[in-house]
Design a protein around this motif. Structure first.
Motif, PDB file in Angstrom:
ATOM      1  N   GLN A  52      -3.697   1.691  -0.276  1.00  0.00           N
ATOM      2  CA  GLN A  52      -3.228   2.181  -1.719  1.00  0.00           C
ATOM      3  C   GLN A  52      -4.161   3.127  -2.045  1.00  0.00           C
ATOM      4  O   GLN A  52      -4.211   4.325  -1.808  1.00  0.00           O
ATOM      5  N   GLU A  53      -5.044   2.561  -3.088  1.00  0.00           N
ATOM      6  CA  GLU A  53      -5.963   3.228  -3.681  1.00  0.00           C
ATOM      7  C   GLU A  53      -7.109   4.008  -2.995  1.00  0.00           C
ATOM      8  O   GLU A  53      -7.607   4.869  -3.402  1.00  0.00           O
ATOM      9  N   PHE A  54      -7.199   3.565  -1.936  1.00  0.00           N
ATOM     10  CA  PHE A  54      -8.273   3.864  -1.103  1.00  0.00           C
ATOM     11  C   PHE A  54      -7.886   4.421   0.172  1.00  0.00           C
ATOM     12  O   PHE A  54      -8.757   4.494   1.266  1.00  0.00           O
ATOM     13  N   GLN A  55      -6.799   5.042   0.386  1.00  0.00           N
ATOM     14  CA  GLN A  55      -6.170   5.785   1.448  1.00  0.00           C
ATOM     15  C   GLN A  55      -7.095   6.756   1.994  1.00  0.00           C
ATOM     16  O   GLN A  55      -7.221   7.028   3.413  1.00  0.00           O
ATOM     17  N   GLU A  56      -7.556   7.456   1.397  1.00  0.00           N
ATOM     18  CA  GLU A  56      -8.364   8.588   1.533  1.00  0.00           C
ATOM     19  C   GLU A  56      -9.537   8.101   2.289  1.00  0.00           C
ATOM     20  O   GLU A  56     -10.332   8.698   3.361  1.00  0.00           O
ATOM     21  N   LEU A  57     -10.124   7.109   2.140  1.00  0.00           N
ATOM     22  CA  LEU A  57     -11.398   6.243   2.738  1.00  0.00           C
ATOM     23  C   LEU A  57     -10.941   5.779   3.855  1.00  0.00           C
ATOM     24  O   LEU A  57     -11.820   5.785   4.843  1.00  0.00           O
ATOM     25  N   SER A  58      -9.775   5.321   4.190  1.00  0.00           N
ATOM     26  CA  SER A  58      -9.161   4.826   5.429  1.00  0.00           C
ATOM     27  C   SER A  58      -9.152   5.874   6.142  1.00  0.00           C
ATOM     28  O   SER A  58      -9.340   5.746   7.438  1.00  0.00           O
ATOM     29  N   LYS A  59      -8.620   6.913   5.887  1.00  0.00           N
ATOM     30  CA  LYS A  59      -8.404   8.316   6.693  1.00  0.00           C
ATOM     31  C   LYS A  59      -9.527   8.846   7.387  1.00  0.00           C
ATOM     32  O   LYS A  59      -9.588   9.157   8.426  1.00  0.00           O
ATOM     33  N   GLN A  60     -10.815   8.849   6.601  1.00  0.00           N
ATOM     34  CA  GLN A  60     -11.945   9.065   7.066  1.00  0.00           C
ATOM     35  C   GLN A  60     -12.441   8.514   8.339  1.00  0.00           C
ATOM     36  O   GLN A  60     -13.383   8.858   9.055  1.00  0.00           O
ATOM     37  N   MET A  61     -12.156   7.203   8.318  1.00  0.00           N
ATOM     38  CA  MET A  61     -12.459   6.406   9.529  1.00  0.00           C
ATOM     39  C   MET A  61     -11.818   6.658  10.792  1.00  0.00           C
ATOM     40  O   MET A  61     -12.251   6.093  11.766  1.00  0.00           O
ATOM     41  N   PHE A 124     -18.740  10.900   1.371  1.00  0.00           N
ATOM     42  CA  PHE A 124     -18.801  11.317  -0.081  1.00  0.00           C
ATOM     43  C   PHE A 124     -17.639  12.209  -0.525  1.00  0.00           C
ATOM     44  O   PHE A 124     -17.059  13.045   0.166  1.00  0.00           O
ATOM     45  N   PHE A 125     -17.168  11.819  -1.716  1.00  0.00           N
ATOM     46  CA  PHE A 125     -15.895  12.472  -2.009  1.00  0.00           C
ATOM     47  C   PHE A 125     -16.041  13.475  -3.257  1.00  0.00           C
ATOM     48  O   PHE A 125     -16.852  12.950  -4.241  1.00  0.00           O
ATOM     49  N   ASP A 126     -15.640  14.654  -3.434  1.00  0.00           N
ATOM     50  CA  ASP A 126     -15.703  15.396  -4.423  1.00  0.00           C
ATOM     51  C   ASP A 126     -14.294  15.783  -4.914  1.00  0.00           C
ATOM     52  O   ASP A 126     -13.531  16.672  -4.269  1.00  0.00           O
ATOM     53  N   ASP A 127     -14.030  15.184  -6.197  1.00  0.00           N
ATOM     54  CA  ASP A 127     -12.558  15.387  -6.680  1.00  0.00           C
ATOM     55  C   ASP A 127     -11.544  14.976  -5.625  1.00  0.00           C
ATOM     56  O   ASP A 127     -10.535  15.633  -5.762  1.00  0.00           O
ATOM     57  N   GLY A 128     -11.916  13.765  -5.165  1.00  0.00           N
ATOM     58  CA  GLY A 128     -10.919  13.196  -4.226  1.00  0.00           C
ATOM     59  C   GLY A 128     -10.761  13.786  -2.874  1.00  0.00           C
ATOM     60  O   GLY A 128     -10.137  13.185  -1.967  1.00  0.00           O
ATOM     61  N   GLU A 129     -11.585  14.760  -2.492  1.00  0.00           N
ATOM     62  CA  GLU A 129     -11.800  15.305  -1.208  1.00  0.00           C
ATOM     63  C   GLU A 129     -12.746  15.066  -0.536  1.00  0.00           C
ATOM     64  O   GLU A 129     -14.040  15.061  -1.146  1.00  0.00           O
ATOM     65  N   ALA A 130     -12.761  14.488   0.735  1.00  0.00           N
ATOM     66  CA  ALA A 130     -13.889  14.067   1.419  1.00  0.00           C
ATOM     67  C   ALA A 130     -14.814  15.310   1.865  1.00  0.00           C
ATOM     68  O   ALA A 130     -14.207  16.213   2.426  1.00  0.00           O
ATOM     69  N   LYS A 131     -16.231  15.191   1.670  1.00  0.00           N
ATOM     70  CA  LYS A 131     -17.059  16.495   1.882  1.00  0.00           C
ATOM     71  C   LYS A 131     -17.894  15.891   2.917  1.00  0.00           C
ATOM     72  O   LYS A 131     -18.312  16.830   3.639  1.00  0.00           O
ATOM     73  N   VAL A 186     -18.036  -2.041  -7.016  1.00  0.00           N
ATOM     74  CA  VAL A 186     -17.260  -0.431  -7.047  1.00  0.00           C
ATOM     75  C   VAL A 186     -16.495  -0.656  -8.522  1.00  0.00           C
ATOM     76  O   VAL A 186     -15.812  -1.298  -8.936  1.00  0.00           O
ATOM     77  N   GLN A 187     -16.716   0.594  -8.948  1.00  0.00           N
ATOM     78  CA  GLN A 187     -16.057   1.255 -10.208  1.00  0.00           C
ATOM     79  C   GLN A 187     -15.483   2.290 -10.062  1.00  0.00           C
ATOM     80  O   GLN A 187     -14.470   2.614 -10.866  1.00  0.00           O
ATOM     81  N   ARG A 188     -15.406   3.105  -9.049  1.00  0.00           N
ATOM     82  CA  ARG A 188     -14.819   4.361  -8.756  1.00  0.00           C
ATOM     83  C   ARG A 188     -13.856   4.356  -7.593  1.00  0.00           C
ATOM     84  O   ARG A 188     -14.228   3.740  -6.605  1.00  0.00           O
ATOM     85  N   MET A 189     -12.880   5.138  -7.736  1.00  0.00           N
ATOM     86  CA  MET A 189     -11.947   5.370  -6.560  1.00  0.00           C
ATOM     87  C   MET A 189     -12.341   6.796  -6.149  1.00  0.00           C
ATOM     88  O   MET A 189     -12.840   7.571  -6.810  1.00  0.00           O
ATOM     89  N   PRO A 190     -11.875   7.143  -4.750  1.00  0.00           N
ATOM     90  CA  PRO A 190     -12.102   8.521  -4.110  1.00  0.00           C
ATOM     91  C   PRO A 190     -12.011   9.744  -5.447  1.00  0.00           C
ATOM     92  O   PRO A 190     -12.613  10.514  -5.295  1.00  0.00           O
ATOM     93  N   ASP A 191     -10.786   9.477  -6.172  1.00  0.00           N
ATOM     94  CA  ASP A 191     -10.364  10.623  -7.076  1.00  0.00           C
ATOM     95  C   ASP A 191     -10.738  10.491  -8.363  1.00  0.00           C
ATOM     96  O   ASP A 191     -10.346  11.166  -9.207  1.00  0.00           O
ATOM     97  N   GLY A 192     -11.603   9.304  -8.739  1.00  0.00           N
ATOM     98  CA  GLY A 192     -12.020   9.274 -10.200  1.00  0.00           C
ATOM     99  C   GLY A 192     -11.975   7.613 -10.497  1.00  0.00           C
ATOM    100  O   GLY A 192     -12.030   6.750  -9.740  1.00  0.00           O
TER     101      GLY A 192
END
Length: 227
Positions: A52-61, A124-131, A186-192
């Motif tokens: 859910q909230e960390f789908q973008e992190l999962s995609k990076q793997m 590392f995510f910048d505004d929700g986008e993996a950099k 953890v306090q932040r999600m990839p998009d904030g």
């Protein structure tokens, strides 16, 4: 005048009452995820968050298993080779092949460490986008050691360190030193930041658990990092 004072007193009392209720609810929610009972729930909570909230992190793997993850400090690299490598956004970079030093630089975005088999990934995510996506291999981690957070780091990173139970590891990569500050929460999600609303306390408690779970798994694999 007395009427206004009375209204003010009622408003203040109501705010205090609501605050007490919210604090009580927060403590009750957090209690579910504390101690060994919380660690026993962590794998299921991790999968839920990654879906859910960390789908973008999962995609990076890219299909690689995620055993645990936590938040960490942003790594700003020094040197043309690393600057060039960092441009390969959303791709795994073999950090050991870069072989240059790195330093810290404050950045108000989201960075994570991910345990995957015997590797440690930095994303590392910048505004929700993996950099940036860097990988530290098993041999590098076997030789890693804990390090002290300096007074200057405490000052320059005060905003990002507060409440996050900071730890620091020193890595040697092709003869060059690299320090990483990572957190037991953890306090932040990839998009904030977490948005206020229903379920906020539950989400906060789950993210706190992810930090503790990461430390638990990291120190099982690499006990020399536990200070």
């Amino acid at each position: 005048m007395i009427l206004y004072i009375g209204i003010f007193v009622v408003i203040v009392a109501a705010c205090v009452f609501i605050s007490i209720i919210m604090m009580k609810k927060q403590k009750e929610t957090a209690r579910k995820y504390e101690g060994e009972a919380g660690i026993a729930l962590a794998s299921g909570v991790k999968d839920e968050l990654l879906g859910q909230e960390f789908q973008e992190l999962s995609k990076q793997m890219n299909g690689a298993p995620i055993e645990a993850f936590t938040q960490c400090a942003y790594i700003a690299t020094v040197g043309d080779k690393v600057a060039s490598a960092a441009k390969t956004a959303a791709k795994t970079v073999a950090w050991a092949a870069v072989g240059v030093k790195a330093r810290y630089h404050e950045r108000d975005n989201a960075s994570y460490l991910v345990l995957s088999n015997n590797e440690l990934h930095y994303v590392f995510f910048d505004d929700g986008e993996a950099k940036d996506h860097l990988v530290f291999d098993h041999e590098t981690l076997l030789n890693a050691r804990p390090a002290q957070i300096s007074n200057s780091e405490k000052v320059t990173r005060m905003g990002s360190i507060m409440g996050l139970k900071p730890k620091k590891m020193h890595l040697d990569i092709n003869g060059n030193g690299l320090d990483i500050i990572y957190y037991g929460a953890v306090q932040r999600m990839p998009d904030g930041m977490i948005s206020p609303g229903p379920g906020m306390f539950e989400t906060q408690s789950k993210l706190q658990l992810m930090g503790r779970f990461f430390l638990n798994r990291l120190y099982q694999k690499y006990p020399q990092l536990q200070d």
